[in-house]
Every structure is written in structure tokens, then in C-alpha cells.
Design an enzyme around this catalytic site. Structure first.
Site, PDB file in Angstrom:
ATOM      1  N   ASN A 120       0.835  -1.201   0.000  1.00  0.00           N
ATOM      2  CA  ASN A 120       0.000   0.000   0.000  1.00  0.00           C
ATOM      3  C   ASN A 120       0.872   1.255   0.000  1.00  0.00           C
ATOM      4  OD1 ASN A 120      -2.415   1.434   0.062  1.00  0.00           O
ATOM      5  ND2 ASN A 120      -2.553   1.400   2.283  1.00  0.00           N
ATOM      6  N   ARG A 170     -14.125  14.668  15.414  1.00  0.00           N
ATOM      7  CA  ARG A 170     -12.876  13.916  15.584  1.00  0.00           C
ATOM      8  C   ARG A 170     -11.766  14.861  16.031  1.00  0.00           C
ATOM      9  NH1 ARG A 170     -16.095  10.673  14.845  1.00  0.00           N
ATOM     10  NH2 ARG A 170     -16.194   8.909  13.386  1.00  0.00           N
ATOM     11  N   TYR A 173     -10.487  -4.538  12.155  1.00  0.00           N
ATOM     12  CA  TYR A 173      -9.323  -3.638  12.183  1.00  0.00           C
ATOM     13  C   TYR A 173      -9.108  -3.096  13.597  1.00  0.00           C
ATOM     14  CZ  TYR A 173      -7.068   0.917  12.173  1.00  0.00           C
ATOM     15  OH  TYR A 173      -6.292   1.990  12.510  1.00  0.00           O
ATOM     16  N   GLY A 180     -21.077   2.263  11.772  1.00  0.00           N
ATOM     17  CA  GLY A 180     -19.876   2.051  12.590  1.00  0.00           C
ATOM     18  C   GLY A 180     -19.159   3.318  13.019  1.00  0.00           C
ATOM     19  N   ASP A 181     -19.623   4.504  12.560  1.00  0.00           N
ATOM     20  CA  ASP A 181     -18.951   5.747  12.961  1.00  0.00           C
ATOM     21  C   ASP A 181     -19.227   6.066  14.426  1.00  0.00           C
ATOM     22  OD1 ASP A 181     -17.335   6.941  11.049  1.00  0.00           O
ATOM     23  OD2 ASP A 181     -19.026   7.809   9.945  1.00  0.00           O
ATOM     24  N   LYS A 215      -6.040  -3.709  16.718  1.00  0.00           N
ATOM     25  CA  LYS A 215      -5.324  -2.714  17.531  1.00  0.00           C
ATOM     26  C   LYS A 215      -5.429  -3.073  19.016  1.00  0.00           C
ATOM     27  CE  LYS A 215      -3.883  -0.083  14.194  1.00  0.00           C
ATOM     28  NZ  LYS A 215      -2.454  -0.168  13.825  1.00  0.00           N
ATOM     29  N   SER A 226      -4.458   3.026  18.124  1.00  0.00           N
ATOM     30  CA  SER A 226      -5.488   3.924  17.586  1.00  0.00           C
ATOM     31  C   SER A 226      -6.511   4.264  18.655  1.00  0.00           C
ATOM     32  CB  SER A 226      -6.191   3.211  16.429  1.00  0.00           C
ATOM     33  OG  SER A 226      -7.373   3.894  16.064  1.00  0.00           O
ATOM     34  N   PHE A 255      -5.198   9.660  17.128  1.00  0.00           N
ATOM     35  CA  PHE A 255      -6.557  10.076  16.803  1.00  0.00           C
ATOM     36  C   PHE A 255      -6.633  10.129  15.265  1.00  0.00           C
ATOM     37  CE2 PHE A 255      -8.910  10.433  20.759  1.00  0.00           C
ATOM     38  CZ  PHE A 255      -7.924   9.916  21.584  1.00  0.00           C
ATOM     39  N   LEU A 270     -11.664  10.936   5.319  1.00  0.00           N
ATOM     40  CA  LEU A 270     -12.183  12.266   4.975  1.00  0.00           C
ATOM     41  C   LEU A 270     -11.199  13.143   4.196  1.00  0.00           C
ATOM     42  CD1 LEU A 270     -14.438  14.386   5.274  1.00  0.00           C
ATOM     43  CD2 LEU A 270     -13.421  15.020   7.468  1.00  0.00           C
TER      44      LEU A 270
HETATM   45  C1  UD1 Z   1     -11.168   5.393  11.121  1.00  0.00           C
HETATM   46  C2  UD1 Z   1     -10.886   4.544  12.330  1.00  0.00           C
HETATM   47  C3  UD1 Z   1      -9.530   4.887  12.886  1.00  0.00           C
HETATM   48  C4  UD1 Z   1      -8.498   4.713  11.820  1.00  0.00           C
HETATM   49  C5  UD1 Z   1      -8.849   5.576  10.636  1.00  0.00           C
HETATM   50  C6  UD1 Z   1      -7.841   5.341   9.528  1.00  0.00           C
HETATM   51  C7  UD1 Z   1     -12.756   3.773  13.684  1.00  0.00           C
HETATM   52  C8  UD1 Z   1     -13.787   4.161  14.666  1.00  0.00           C
HETATM   53  N1  UD1 Z   1     -11.936   4.749  13.309  1.00  0.00           N
HETATM   54  O1  UD1 Z   1     -11.271   6.743  11.584  1.00  0.00           O
HETATM   55  O2  UD1 Z   1      -9.222   4.048  13.964  1.00  0.00           O
HETATM   56  O3  UD1 Z   1      -7.243   5.071  12.329  1.00  0.00           O
HETATM   57  O4  UD1 Z   1     -10.155   5.242  10.178  1.00  0.00           O
HETATM   58  O5  UD1 Z   1      -8.276   4.495   8.542  1.00  0.00           O
HETATM   59  O6  UD1 Z   1     -12.677   2.655  13.281  1.00  0.00           O
HETATM   60  N2  UD1 Z   1     -16.450  11.260   6.530  1.00  0.00           N
HETATM   61  C9  UD1 Z   1     -17.375  11.814   5.681  1.00  0.00           C
HETATM   62  N3  UD1 Z   1     -17.290  11.558   4.338  1.00  0.00           N
HETATM   63  C10 UD1 Z   1     -16.280  10.782   3.810  1.00  0.00           C
HETATM   64  C11 UD1 Z   1     -15.329  10.226   4.688  1.00  0.00           C
HETATM   65  C12 UD1 Z   1     -15.442  10.475   6.049  1.00  0.00           C
HETATM   66  O7  UD1 Z   1     -18.297  12.518   6.099  1.00  0.00           O
HETATM   67  O8  UD1 Z   1     -16.258  10.573   2.596  1.00  0.00           O
HETATM   68  C13 UD1 Z   1     -16.538  11.542   7.978  1.00  0.00           C
HETATM   69  C14 UD1 Z   1     -16.744  10.299   8.827  1.00  0.00           C
HETATM   70  O9  UD1 Z   1     -18.096  10.000   8.967  1.00  0.00           O
HETATM   71  C15 UD1 Z   1     -16.093  10.745  10.134  1.00  0.00           C
HETATM   72  C16 UD1 Z   1     -14.982  11.696   9.700  1.00  0.00           C
HETATM   73  O10 UD1 Z   1     -15.306  12.090   8.376  1.00  0.00           O
HETATM   74  O11 UD1 Z   1     -17.000  11.468  10.892  1.00  0.00           O
HETATM   75  C17 UD1 Z   1     -13.603  11.039   9.693  1.00  0.00           C
HETATM   76  O12 UD1 Z   1     -13.691   9.820   8.975  1.00  0.00           O
HETATM   77  P1  UD1 Z   1     -12.385   8.988   8.542  1.00  0.00           P
HETATM   78  O13 UD1 Z   1     -11.384   9.910   7.963  1.00  0.00           O
HETATM   79  O14 UD1 Z   1     -12.832   7.838   7.732  1.00  0.00           O
HETATM   80  O15 UD1 Z   1     -11.762   8.487   9.927  1.00  0.00           O
HETATM   81  P2  UD1 Z   1     -12.456   7.690  11.138  1.00  0.00           P
HETATM   82  O16 UD1 Z   1     -13.613   6.895  10.702  1.00  0.00           O
HETATM   83  O17 UD1 Z   1     -12.669   8.673  12.229  1.00  0.00           O
END
Ligand code: UD1
Length: 336
Positions: A36, A232, A151, A298-299, A155, A126, A179, A201
Site C-alpha cells: 500500500n 474527531r 481492524y 460504525g462511525d 489494535k 489507535s 486520533f 475524509l
Molecule cells: C477510522 C478509524 C480509525 C483509523 C482511521 C484510519 C474507527 C472508529 N476509526 O477513523 O481508527 O485510524 O479510520 O483508517 O474505526 N467522513 C465523511 N465523508 C467521507 C469520509 C469520512 O463525512 O467521505 C466523515 C466520517 O463519517 C467521520 C470523519 O469524516 O466522521 C472522519 O472519517 P475517517 O477519515 O474515515 O476516519 P475515522 O472513521 O474517524
């Protein structure tokens, strides 16, 4: 000069940590199977620091390959273990692969550390180990909760494995509970490069802004938060990398107070999805196309760190603002 083996060292957090290690006078050896990440990370690290790290392409979940690595480099003083599969959604579809890979890597690395009498390991953990918090900000002493994905469970299991192995082997460990790492090095030579459609995100935002994706979907705006979107604790990857170097310094200065220590690595500030979008638009001057969509399964709703223990005990504190994170991520995307 101390030599640190960095597993997963060509990846997002790994490259930034190798740069930080070299800048602090450590020698870095990278072991990565490039599943990756890209080999040109080595050129990029060299461009930033002027030093090319040693590299071995190796699947650390394979016992023989892992043994060969440790037989090849006899002078390792410490290990930073990043190598792992890390996609939450994929882990639900391929749980066995995730357990075999993530636990296999850690166990093979620990067995070799014992075999070669290597004393120190910093492990990439994590905030996912906390699940949905009952109270905020969250402290290291807060009990962990049942994981929502394989996943996240890898951890938690890794922390358990470190607990029991450090008690009997003489190995000392630090688990850094990250975080949400985002951003990129100021040179824009290294950054996050997800395979295919991003799940996270920040890369989704920058890929949308550059025109690779039509629009960002905000996953839900009806949560119990001030603007309805999830919260977050976003942390700049350069600050995060520094936490690994300081953890290694701590070992070599004999400052660790337990066989296994845990630290929250965040800023202590919670930002919503809409805050991140606003920060991106403010810092870059680019308008982002986004729509509000349904919640993502799962969020967790909201989580941010209590960072006082890391500040007091580790002597580490995040320095960079959310605007610096979003701007650096954009500069990296543009450079790509
Ligand atoms: C998740 C994992 C974290 C891991 C990280 C890296 C969980 C609870 N958390 O973090 O342990 O280190 O991934 O892979 O398992 N969002 C949107 N639109 C998008 C993408 C994200 O709105 O297209 C929002 C999500 O709903 C969230 C925030 O952005 O509220 C952050 O999401 P993301 O970047 O995927 O990270 P986590 O889910 O917090």
C-alpha cells in the site's frame, strides 16, 4: 548513532516518521512489502533529508522473511511498528486476512526482538480502542470497549499482546493511540496516497477539490453535535511523527515507567466534518463541492483526546493547527 527499524516505513505515517528520525540523528532502516505504498518514497525521503534510508522489501507476516530481515541487520536498537492493514470497511469483509496479517507481523517482530535482544518497540495503536466514549475528553486510563471492526480489534489485540510479552521478555513498549492523522510534510514530497477511492475524509476532500471525485458526501448531519456532523481529533502527521521520535528518545534515556505505556496522540480539540470542510476552504481558497448523505455504519459520534498525560509524561504536544493540516494536504494533492 542508534538504528531504528521502521516497519511500514514507506507508507503515510512511516515516511514522515523516517524523516523525523533522520533529522534527530537516528539511522532508519525501512521494511515494507509495498502493498500500500511506493518505492519512490525512498527518493522523496532522501530529497528532504539528504539521507537515503536502508530498505528491504519484506512481508513481515511471513516468519522466514521476517527472520531474514533481522539476520540481515544485526545492529537494530529499536523498532517502530507501522506495518498493518488499515481499512476499517475492508477488515469487515476480510477479517481472517486482517488478523493473520496484523497479528502475524507483530508476533514475528516480537519473536525476533527477543531472539536478537532488541529492547524497544513503539507500536502504532489507535483511538478506535476506546469505542464510543461515555465522557470526553478521553484519557489513557479510560477502559477500552468492544471493537466495532476487525481492524479496531487488531489494535486492541496488539495492545494485549504487548502487555503480556513485555511482562516476560524484557522488551519495553509504547503504544501510541493516534486520533485522526491528516496533512502532509511542508515540502509536499510525502503525504497520504490511498489506493483507489479514499475511505478517509481528508484524501476524499483533496481528491474532490482537484477534480478526481465529483463531490464529497458528508456522512450524516443529524448527530447529537453542535452542527449535526461527527467530531474527531485531527492531528497533523508531522506532529504525530515527532511523537514516535520522542518515544524512542524516552527509551534510550531510560525514562519509561512501565513495561508497556500508552499515550493519546491528538491535539485535544474536536472538529466536526463541516469544520474540516470550512478549514479547507479557508486555508486554500478553494470551494468544495459536497452533499449531505446518510450516516456511515460504525462511525463513533464524537471523540477527542485528553492530551495532558502525553504532555506531562512524554513532553510532547501537537503544534499545528487545523488550517495547517488542510493546507498541507492540499499542497501535497496539487504536487501529485
Ligand atoms: C477510522 C478509524 C480509525 C483509523 C482511521 C484510519 C474507527 C472508529 N476509526 O477513523 O481508527 O485510524 O479510520 O483508517 O474505526 N467522513 C465523511 N465523508 C467521507 C469520509 C469520512 O463525512 O467521505 C466523515 C466520517 O463519517 C467521520 C470523519 O469524516 O466522521 C472522519 O472519517 P475517517 O477519515 O474515515 O476516519 P475515522 O472513521 O474517524
Amino acid at each position: 548513532m542508534k538504528t531504528i527499524l521502521v516497519t511500514g516505513g514507506t507508507g503515510f505515517i512511516g515516511t514522515h516518521t523516517v524523516v523525523a528520525l533522520q533529522e534527530k540523528g537516528y539511522k532508519a532502516i525501512i521494511a515494507d512489502n509495498l502493498s500500500n505504498s511506493n518505492i519512490d518514497s525512498l527518493d522523496r525521503i532522501e530529497k528532504i533529508t539528504g539521507i537515503r534510508p536502508d530498505f528491504m522489501k519484506v512481508d513481515l507476516s511471513n516468519e522466514k522473511e521476517c527472520n531474514l530481515l533481522f539476520d540481515t541487520y544485526e545492529n537494530i536498537d529499536g523498532v517502530i511498528n507501522f506495518a498493518a492493514f488499515k481499512a476499517v470497511g475492508e477488515s469487515c469483509e476480510k477479517p481472517i486476512e486482517y488478523y493473520k496479517n496484523n497479528m502475524g507481523i507483530l508476533l514475528n517482530v516480537l519473536a525476533n526482538m527477543k531472539r536478537k535482544d532488541i529492547k524497544y518497540i513503539v507500536h502504532s495503536s489507535s483511538c478506535t480502542v476506546y469505542g464510543e466514549p461515555d465522557s470526553l475528553p478521553i484519557k489513557e486510563s479510560t477502559p477500552t470497549k468492544f471493537a466495532v471492526s476487525p481492524y479496531g480489534n487488531t489494535k486492541q489485540m496488539a495492545e494485549d499482546i504487548l502487555h503480556f510479552t513485555t511482562n516476560t521478555t524484557g522488551i519495553k513498549a509504547i503504544a501510541l493511540r493516534y486520533f485522526n492523522p491528516i496533512g502532509a510534510h511542508e515540502s509536499a514530497l510525502i503525504g497520504e496516497l490511498p489506493n483507489g477511492t479514499p475511505n478517509n475524509l481528508m484524501p476524499f476532500i483533496t481528491q474532490t477539490a482537484i477534480g478526481l471525485r465529483k463531490a464529497l458526501t458528508v456522512f450524516g448531519d443529524d448527530y447529537d453535535t453542535p452542527d449535526g456532523t461527527c467530531i474527531r481529533d485531527y492531528i497533523h502527521v508531522v506532529d504525530l511523527a515527532e511523537a514516535h521520535v520522542i518515544s524512542m528518545d524516552r527509551f534510550f534515556a531510560n525514562k519509561n515507567k512501565a513495561n508497556l505505556e500508552f499515550f493519546n496522540i491528538g491535539t485535544g480539540n474536536g472538529f466536526s466534518v463541516l469544520d474540516v470542510i470550512k478549514s479547507f476552504e479557508r486555508s486554500t481558497g478553494v470551494k468544495l463541492n459536497y452533499t449531505i448523505g446518510p450516516r456511515r455504519e460504525g462511525d463513533v459520534i464524537k471523540i477527542w483526546a485528553d492530551t495532558s498525560f502525553a504532555e506531562k509524561e512524554l513532553g510532547w504536544k501537537a503544534q499545528k493547527t487545523l488550517d495547517e493540516m488542510t493546507l498541507s494536504a492540499w499542497n501535497w494533492q496539487k504536487a501529485l
